[in-house]
Write a protein that holds these residues in place. Structure first.
Motif, mmCIF file in Angstrom:
data_model
loop_
_atom_site.group_PDB
_atom_site.id
_atom_site.type_symbol
_atom_site.label_atom_id
_atom_site.label_comp_id
_atom_site.label_asym_id
_atom_site.label_seq_id
_atom_site.Cartn_x
_atom_site.Cartn_y
_atom_site.Cartn_z
ATOM 1 N N SER A 38 5.088 -2.666 -0.607
ATOM 2 C CA SER A 38 6.487 -2.232 -0.643
ATOM 3 C C SER A 38 6.800 -1.125 0.351
ATOM 4 O O SER A 38 7.974 -0.848 0.605
ATOM 5 C CB SER A 38 6.853 -1.752 -2.057
ATOM 6 N N ASP A 39 5.777 -0.472 0.924
ATOM 7 C CA ASP A 39 6.059 0.661 1.818
ATOM 8 C C ASP A 39 5.981 0.288 3.294
ATOM 9 O O ASP A 39 6.035 1.158 4.166
ATOM 10 C CB ASP A 39 5.144 1.842 1.513
ATOM 11 N N GLN A 40 5.794 -0.998 3.584
ATOM 12 C CA GLN A 40 5.895 -1.540 4.940
ATOM 13 C C GLN A 40 4.782 -1.105 5.890
ATOM 14 O O GLN A 40 4.868 -1.382 7.089
ATOM 15 C CB GLN A 40 7.244 -1.158 5.578
ATOM 16 N N ASP A 41 3.708 -0.443 5.382
ATOM 17 C CA ASP A 41 2.662 -0.009 6.308
ATOM 18 C C ASP A 41 1.552 -1.033 6.473
ATOM 19 O O ASP A 41 0.642 -0.860 7.297
ATOM 20 C CB ASP A 41 2.082 1.342 5.882
ATOM 21 N N GLY A 42 1.570 -2.132 5.699
ATOM 22 C CA GLY A 42 0.566 -3.174 5.823
ATOM 23 C C GLY A 42 -0.763 -2.842 5.170
ATOM 24 O O GLY A 42 -1.738 -3.581 5.347
ATOM 25 N N PHE A 43 -0.825 -1.752 4.404
ATOM 26 C CA PHE A 43 -2.040 -1.370 3.681
ATOM 27 C C PHE A 43 -1.723 -1.253 2.197
ATOM 28 O O PHE A 43 -0.594 -0.915 1.806
ATOM 29 C CB PHE A 43 -2.598 -0.030 4.183
ATOM 30 N N SER A 44 -2.752 -1.494 1.368
ATOM 31 C CA SER A 44 -2.583 -1.348 -0.073
ATOM 32 C C SER A 44 -3.936 -1.053 -0.710
ATOM 33 O O SER A 44 -4.976 -1.505 -0.220
ATOM 34 C CB SER A 44 -1.976 -2.621 -0.671
ATOM 35 N N ILE A 45 -3.930 -0.271 -1.818
ATOM 36 C CA ILE A 45 -5.150 0.006 -2.566
ATOM 37 C C ILE A 45 -5.456 -1.200 -3.450
ATOM 38 O O ILE A 45 -4.617 -1.632 -4.241
ATOM 39 C CB ILE A 45 -4.994 1.267 -3.433
ATOM 40 N N ILE A 46 -6.668 -1.741 -3.299
ATOM 41 C CA ILE A 46 -7.054 -2.930 -4.065
ATOM 42 C C ILE A 46 -8.404 -2.695 -4.746
ATOM 43 O O ILE A 46 -9.185 -1.813 -4.344
ATOM 44 C CB ILE A 46 -7.124 -4.185 -3.170
ATOM 45 N N ASP A 47 -8.675 -3.511 -5.744
ATOM 46 C CA ASP A 47 -9.934 -3.454 -6.483
ATOM 47 C C ASP A 47 -10.763 -4.685 -6.119
ATOM 48 O O ASP A 47 -10.534 -5.783 -6.642
ATOM 49 C CB ASP A 47 -9.657 -3.400 -7.984
ATOM 50 N N LEU A 48 -11.706 -4.495 -5.214
ATOM 51 C CA LEU A 48 -12.550 -5.622 -4.791
ATOM 52 C C LEU A 48 -13.433 -6.116 -5.939
ATOM 53 O O LEU A 48 -13.734 -7.312 -6.030
ATOM 54 C CB LEU A 48 -13.415 -5.202 -3.605
ATOM 55 N N GLU A 49 -13.823 -5.197 -6.806
ATOM 56 C CA GLU A 49 -14.728 -5.579 -7.892
ATOM 57 C C GLU A 49 -14.058 -6.494 -8.922
ATOM 58 O O GLU A 49 -14.748 -7.143 -9.709
ATOM 59 C CB GLU A 49 -15.273 -4.318 -8.572
#
Length: 325
Positions: A38-49
């Motif tokens: 939603s912030d348009q920066d193309g990055f997001s915090i995700i949980d790989l596990e």
């Protein structure tokens, strides 16, 4: 497995060796992680596990690590230090599943979609003469303006603010009122739940009403007969505006192209370049995009070429100051 050795005529010596094949852990390629940013920066915090249950059914005796390159995964170097709180852009992650001795490696796709950014969408206006306030619109013509270079997104159009009445943008759409609000949804092609909404106005406007019978501009030359004169084009603005139903923007141009592009207007006090000369008049409704272009001829008519007459002299024989001519 058996092997034999012999030498110098001695009897063969046989020995038995064991070979054990240790299988790598069984893994399944997980589904992609898809996020709407939603912030348009193309990055997001995700949980790989969170994808581990898709990769292996049982984690007992296994060590699972995540890497940014396949080479690192194969050599077990530079694992992602905090995979449950990883700031990721769109990329491939490599998952190493280590058993008691042998590893298995699989891929995990991460797709970070962005919500659309909307420009100030201009009105879609069509000009007509029949006065019925309806026209035929092809809404796909607004796609380029609305997307404004954003890739991986598609534009949908709707009649209602609840987005329940879709409009086929590739077929002719006839407006139901004028003006009318069209509702726009721009969604990601990969993740249709990642979208944004906006709207714009379609409108049917009338071509300007004006005095279509205005005359060319004719002026008599002065005694110089040089074919040059300053024309007061304000006189023609008044003549053309007769019968107008709203305010008109009237400008004069050297070429038809300038008039259509609405560039390089001439001053209202204009000295002709040639004689005769054609000017192009752009006549536009005050707040509308609708306009027409007309031709205006300007012509300087030469003054008669006369010479000064010689005096007509008669003698007055009776000195009364009167005589017959």
């Amino acid at each position: 497995m058996f092997s034999a050795e012999s030498g110098n005529g001695a009897a063969d010596i046989w020995s038995q060796n064991s070979i054990e094949v240790i299988p790598a852990p069984t893994v399944t390629a997980p589904s992609d992680i898809i996020v709407c940013d939603s912030d348009q920066d193309g990055f997001s915090i995700i949980d790989l596990e969170s994808k581990i249950p898709e990769i292996v059914s049982n984690t007992s005796g296994l060590t699972i690590s995540f890497f940014m390159s396949q080479a690192d995964a194969e050599t077990n170097n530079n694992p992602i230090p905090n995979p449950s709180n990883y700031n990721s852009n769109t990329q491939n992650i490599f998952v190493r599943v280590q058993g008691s001795q042998c590893p298995a490696i699989t891929n995990l796709g991460v797709i970070i979609n962005t919500q659309p950014l909307f420009p100030n969408i201009s009105n879609f206006e069509i000009c007509e003469d029949d006065g019925d306030n309806t026209a035929e619109f092809l809404l796909f013509e607004k796609d380029i303006e609305i997307l404004n270079g954003q890739a991986g997104k598609e534009v949908l159009y709707f009649e209602d603010p609840a987005y329940t009445i879709p409009i086929d943008k590739n077929n002719i759409y006839q407006n139901t009122s004028s003006p009318q609000t069209i509702y726009v949804r721009v969604q990601n092609t990969i993740d249709t739940s990642c979208y944004g909404d906006s709207s714009f106005t379609i409108e049917v406007s009338q071509n300007p009403v004006y005095n279509v019978s205005f005359n060319d501009y004719l002026i008599c030359d002065d005694l110089s007969n040089d074919g040059k004169n300053e024309f007061n084009l304000s006189d023609k603005v008044s003549e053309i505006s007769q019968g107008a139903t709203n305010n008109l923007n009237i400008t004069f141009h050297i070429s038809n192209q300038d008039a259509n592009n609405n560039v390089n207007p001439l001053p209202l006090q204009y000295t002709n370049a040639t004689n005769p000369q054609t000017l192009y008049v752009r006549i536009q409704g005050g707040s509308s995009i609708c306009y027409v272009v007309e031709e205006l001829g300007i012509n300087i008519i030469s003054a008669p070429d006369v010479s000064e007459a010689q005096p007509f002299i008669q003698c007055d024989e009776d000195y009364d100051g009167l005589t017959s001519f």
